[in-house]
Design an enzyme around this catalytic site. Structure first.
Site, short mmCIF file in Angstrom:
data_model
loop_
_atom_site.label_atom_id
_atom_site.label_comp_id
_atom_site.label_asym_id
_atom_site.label_seq_id
_atom_site.Cartn_x
_atom_site.Cartn_y
_atom_site.Cartn_z
N ASN A 96 0.83 -1.20 0.00
CA ASN A 96 0.00 0.00 0.00
C ASN A 96 0.86 1.26 0.00
O ASN A 96 1.94 1.28 0.60
CB ASN A 96 -0.92 0.02 1.23
CG ASN A 96 -1.87 -1.17 1.22
OD1 ASN A 96 -2.10 -1.79 0.18
ND2 ASN A 96 -2.37 -1.54 2.40
N ASP A 98 -0.59 4.15 0.99
CA ASP A 98 -1.17 5.07 1.99
C ASP A 98 -0.29 5.05 3.23
O ASP A 98 0.65 4.27 3.33
CB ASP A 98 -2.63 4.65 2.31
CG ASP A 98 -2.73 3.27 2.97
OD1 ASP A 98 -3.49 2.42 2.47
OD2 ASP A 98 -2.01 3.03 3.97
N HIS A 113 6.04 -0.61 -2.63
CA HIS A 113 5.54 0.03 -3.86
C HIS A 113 5.54 1.54 -3.76
O HIS A 113 4.91 2.22 -4.57
CB HIS A 113 4.10 -0.46 -4.17
CG HIS A 113 4.06 -1.90 -4.59
ND1 HIS A 113 2.88 -2.61 -4.63
CD2 HIS A 113 5.04 -2.77 -4.97
CE1 HIS A 113 3.15 -3.86 -5.03
NE2 HIS A 113 4.44 -3.97 -5.23
N CYS A 121 12.78 13.18 -7.47
CA CYS A 121 13.24 14.06 -8.56
C CYS A 121 13.98 13.23 -9.60
O CYS A 121 14.95 12.53 -9.28
CB CYS A 121 14.17 15.14 -7.99
SG CYS A 121 14.94 16.15 -9.26
N CYS A 140 12.37 21.09 -7.91
CA CYS A 140 12.97 20.24 -6.89
C CYS A 140 13.61 21.09 -5.80
O CYS A 140 14.43 21.98 -6.10
CB CYS A 140 14.03 19.34 -7.53
SG CYS A 140 14.98 18.39 -6.32
N SER A 182 -4.79 -9.68 -3.10
CA SER A 182 -5.41 -10.68 -3.99
C SER A 182 -4.38 -11.65 -4.56
O SER A 182 -4.72 -12.60 -5.23
CB SER A 182 -6.11 -9.96 -5.15
OG SER A 182 -5.15 -9.25 -5.93
N ASN A 207 -7.88 -12.68 4.79
CA ASN A 207 -8.42 -11.94 3.65
C ASN A 207 -9.94 -12.01 3.67
O ASN A 207 -10.53 -12.83 4.38
CB ASN A 207 -7.85 -12.54 2.35
CG ASN A 207 -7.78 -11.51 1.23
OD1 ASN A 207 -7.26 -10.42 1.40
ND2 ASN A 207 -8.34 -11.87 0.09
N GLU A 209 -11.68 -12.93 1.15
CA GLU A 209 -12.00 -14.19 0.44
C GLU A 209 -10.69 -14.82 -0.03
O GLU A 209 -9.65 -14.16 -0.04
CB GLU A 209 -12.90 -13.90 -0.76
CG GLU A 209 -12.23 -12.99 -1.75
CD GLU A 209 -13.21 -12.18 -2.61
OE1 GLU A 209 -14.42 -12.21 -2.33
OE2 GLU A 209 -12.73 -11.53 -3.54
#
Ligand code: BV8
Ligand code: ZN
Length: 243
Positions: A96, A98, A113, A121, A140, A182, A207, A209
């Site tokens: 994530n 966030d 990620h 920059c 920058c 997933s 999870n 599912e």
């Protein structure tokens, strides 16, 4: 490290852990990839082709994180409690972008990620905290050159961050827990196999599912993260046993 002392835990999280905080996932029916094609907003080629369009995609998600009523939920809090109370190391590897894990109090955390609240920059390579909108006109703060700021996000085809540190943790953990993902995106989706084969770690999927990798896990509990994760952490802390 002998088996009886190894109680290191690695937790992989994905968009599902933030869903109940009000952030969209990617591949659910109402997810992000149902509204926009990843090839248009989450690749280096897309950014080269349409920088302002890609900036707007991330500006709108960063704005939601900044101005929406988006807060860590009970699952993020449970993982921060596990890190604080477990008698061994707990590393969270999140897909994530966030900032809900850190806002819940997690410290030992890798954003493989990238992160919404950072910019990079292209001219000098510096990574800067960046909470507001971003555009090609930005300059920058380090090298002073304009036109090089990009989201500090790992796009498809780009190398995820801190992979050596992640593989080293996978190869020495006793427990690998996957939460709210997933199992579609590599190399993250391959971590469960790596943990099993390299150190015979116990593997758990939490999870809503079964994921694409569900059959690779020794244990699984399905339901909303705010119910399943706190319950799992409670049992782990009560028993002190990883399996
Ligand atoms: C790379 C940007 C090359 C940030 C993202 C094999 C090996 C290596 C690479 C590949 C490979 N096969 C294919 C590839 C290429 C590619 C890939 O995997 N493509 C896929 C689509 C097939 N991988 C890459 O390009 C990666 N880079 O490999 O570099 C390389 C490799 C090695 C050495 C040198 C070079 C880069 C991948 C990163 C791309 N960037 N995002 C952003 O915009 O946000 S990926 C994107 O998907 C997000 O980061 C997201 O985190 C990630 C995974 O998605 P999930 O988090 O799992 O979310 P999803 O919606 O899919 O699932 C949500 C789950 O939650 C569901 O299961 C749902 O049931 C559950 N859920 C819902 N509600 C709840 C819930 N669970 C609990 N409670 C709830 N309430
Ligand atoms: Zn610079």
């Amino acid at each position: 490290m002998s088996a009886e002392t190894n109680n290191a835990i690695v937790v992989l999280t994905g968009a599902g852990i933030s869903k109940e905080s009000g952030l969209d996932t990617f591949r659910d029916a109402d997810g992000i990839w149902a509204k926009v094609r990843l090839e248009e907003v989450a690749t280096p080629e897309a950014f080269a082709r349409d920088p302002e369009g890609v900036h707007e995609f991330y500006n709108s998600r960063r704005r939601k994180l900044r101005e929406g009523d988006v807060r860590p939920n009970a699952a993020h809090a449970a993982l921060a409690r596990l890190e604080a109370e477990w008698p061994g190391s707990v590393l969270i590897v999140t897909q994530n972008v966030d900032n809900l894990h850190e806002r819940a109090g997690s410290k030992n955390l890798i954003h493989m990620h990238g992160e919404h609240v950072k910019a990079r920059c292209a001219h000098c390579g510096v990574t800067l905290v960046w909470e507001c909108d971003m555009s090609r006109d930005d300059v920058c703060a380090d090298c002073g050159r304009p036109g090089g700021m990009r989201p500090h996000i790992v796009w498809f085809g780009e190398m995820p961050l801190q992979m050596e540190r992640i593989f080293a943790a996978l190869e020495t953990c006793a427990l690998f827990v996957s939460i709210g993902t997933s199992g579609n995106v590599y190399p993250a989706a391959g971590f469960v196999q790596h943990a099993r084969l390299s150190t015979n770690a116990h593997t758990v999927e939490l999870n809503l599912e079964p994921s694409e990798s569900a059959t690779l896990f020794a244990e699984s509990h399905y339901g909303p993260a705010t119910e399943v994760v706190p319950g799992y952490v409670e049992r782990l802390l009560e028993t002190g046993q990883v399996n």
